[in-house]
Design a protein around this motif. Structure first.
Motif, PDB file in Angstrom:
ATOM      1  N   LEU A  62       0.831  -1.217   0.000  1.00  0.00           N
ATOM      2  CA  LEU A  62       0.000   0.000   0.000  1.00  0.00           C
ATOM      3  C   LEU A  62       0.863   1.264   0.000  1.00  0.00           C
ATOM      4  O   LEU A  62       0.620   2.194  -0.779  1.00  0.00           O
ATOM      5  CB  LEU A  62      -0.917  -0.008   1.231  1.00  0.00           C
ATOM      6  CG  LEU A  62      -1.711   1.275   1.506  1.00  0.00           C
ATOM      7  CD1 LEU A  62      -2.696   1.585   0.383  1.00  0.00           C
ATOM      8  CD2 LEU A  62      -2.457   1.170   2.846  1.00  0.00           C
ATOM      9  N   THR A  92     -14.473  -0.094  -0.056  1.00  0.00           N
ATOM     10  CA  THR A  92     -13.026  -0.178  -0.322  1.00  0.00           C
ATOM     11  C   THR A  92     -12.715  -1.056  -1.533  1.00  0.00           C
ATOM     12  O   THR A  92     -11.893  -0.696  -2.377  1.00  0.00           O
ATOM     13  CB  THR A  92     -12.309  -0.759   0.923  1.00  0.00           C
ATOM     14  OG1 THR A  92     -12.649   0.041   2.051  1.00  0.00           O
ATOM     15  CG2 THR A  92     -10.803  -0.766   0.739  1.00  0.00           C
ATOM     16  N   ARG A 103     -15.333   4.183  -6.831  1.00  0.00           N
ATOM     17  CA  ARG A 103     -14.495   2.973  -6.827  1.00  0.00           C
ATOM     18  C   ARG A 103     -15.065   1.891  -7.744  1.00  0.00           C
ATOM     19  O   ARG A 103     -14.316   1.158  -8.377  1.00  0.00           O
ATOM     20  CB  ARG A 103     -14.329   2.474  -5.396  1.00  0.00           C
ATOM     21  CG  ARG A 103     -13.346   3.349  -4.597  1.00  0.00           C
ATOM     22  CD  ARG A 103     -13.502   3.106  -3.135  1.00  0.00           C
ATOM     23  NE  ARG A 103     -12.406   3.641  -2.334  1.00  0.00           N
ATOM     24  CZ  ARG A 103     -12.448   3.685  -1.006  1.00  0.00           C
ATOM     25  NH1 ARG A 103     -13.496   3.236  -0.355  1.00  0.00           N
ATOM     26  NH2 ARG A 103     -11.421   4.170  -0.333  1.00  0.00           N
ATOM     27  N   ILE A 110      -8.614  -3.816  -4.826  1.00  0.00           N
ATOM     28  CA  ILE A 110      -8.865  -3.351  -3.456  1.00  0.00           C
ATOM     29  C   ILE A 110      -7.800  -2.340  -3.023  1.00  0.00           C
ATOM     30  O   ILE A 110      -8.080  -1.440  -2.243  1.00  0.00           O
ATOM     31  CB  ILE A 110      -8.992  -4.531  -2.469  1.00  0.00           C
ATOM     32  CG1 ILE A 110      -9.568  -4.067  -1.128  1.00  0.00           C
ATOM     33  CG2 ILE A 110      -7.673  -5.252  -2.291  1.00  0.00           C
ATOM     34  CD1 ILE A 110     -10.051  -5.181  -0.238  1.00  0.00           C
ATOM     35  N   GLU A 111      -6.578  -2.485  -3.543  1.00  0.00           N
ATOM     36  CA  GLU A 111      -5.518  -1.524  -3.199  1.00  0.00           C
ATOM     37  C   GLU A 111      -5.582  -0.293  -4.105  1.00  0.00           C
ATOM     38  O   GLU A 111      -5.588   0.851  -3.619  1.00  0.00           O
ATOM     39  CB  GLU A 111      -4.149  -2.187  -3.340  1.00  0.00           C
ATOM     40  CG  GLU A 111      -3.004  -1.240  -3.039  1.00  0.00           C
ATOM     41  CD  GLU A 111      -1.692  -1.976  -3.013  1.00  0.00           C
ATOM     42  OE1 GLU A 111      -1.369  -2.541  -1.953  1.00  0.00           O
ATOM     43  OE2 GLU A 111      -1.013  -2.011  -4.060  1.00  0.00           O
ATOM     44  N   HIS A 116      -9.303   7.943  -1.474  1.00  0.00           N
ATOM     45  CA  HIS A 116      -9.319   7.672  -0.034  1.00  0.00           C
ATOM     46  C   HIS A 116     -10.212   8.698   0.641  1.00  0.00           C
ATOM     47  O   HIS A 116     -10.283   9.851   0.205  1.00  0.00           O
ATOM     48  CB  HIS A 116      -7.910   7.781   0.556  1.00  0.00           C
ATOM     49  CG  HIS A 116      -7.904   7.839   2.062  1.00  0.00           C
ATOM     50  ND1 HIS A 116      -7.935   6.708   2.834  1.00  0.00           N
ATOM     51  CD2 HIS A 116      -7.938   8.889   2.914  1.00  0.00           C
ATOM     52  CE1 HIS A 116      -7.977   7.062   4.120  1.00  0.00           C
ATOM     53  NE2 HIS A 116      -7.972   8.381   4.195  1.00  0.00           N
TER      54      HIS A 116
END
Ligand code: CMP
Length: 139
Positions: A62, A92, A103, A110-111, A116
């Motif tokens: 990450l 997420t 998203r 997922i990363e 954010h």
């Protein structure tokens, strides 16, 4: 209740030319951009930001991802801004996020999930002050 929250357009979003699209969604949802800058985080700066995830198996990957290219940092303000921005982003994991969310439409994994957002008032306070001084936020 008027709140502030931190928003990040992650390196995958900046690299794919999604800055305008993300900000368009933020503004058309009635959230205000109070502060904004583009920076290329160092690995150490990314590690400090995500310190709560230090023990997670994905921490190294990450923080490498978050320092691979520039990000756009913003303080957003508005009615229930923390949840409002989370609703716009979606879950997420892009595969599990609702249709129409950022998203779901743009996340790669997922990363590499494009954006954010702070998850609570305490994290919003830490995260906005991690990247911005009081002088950088407009009223
Ligand atoms: P974000 O909302 O920025 O908060 C922590 C980040 O860690 C998350 O988005 C993802 O980018 C990443 N992340 C969360 N869970 C996983 C996972 N299981 N595997 C890889 N990365 C993850």
């Amino acid at each position: 209740m008027i709140q502030e929250t931190l928003a990040i357009i992650k390196p995958d979003g900046v690299a794919r030319g999604l800055i305008g699209e993300v900000i368009r969604r933020i503004e058309s949802h009635g959230l205000k951009v109070k502060a904004m800058k583009m920076v290329h985080l160092s690995k150490k700066e990314a590690e400090g930001f995500y310190a709560v995830h230090r023990e997670r198996p994905f921490f190294g990957s990450l923080t490498s991802f978050m320092s691979e290219g520039p990000v756009v940092l913003m303080i957003l303000s508005g009615e229930n801004a923390i949840q409002a921005w989370r609703d716009l982003m979606g879950a997420t994991d892009p595969a599990k996020s609702a249709p129409g969310t950022i998203r779901r439409e743009f996340g790669l994994s997922i990363e590499r999930n494009t954006t954010h957002g702070s998850d609570a008032p305490e994290t919003a306070a830490f995260e906005t002050s991690y990247f911005f001084s009081g002088m950088e936020a407009c009223n």
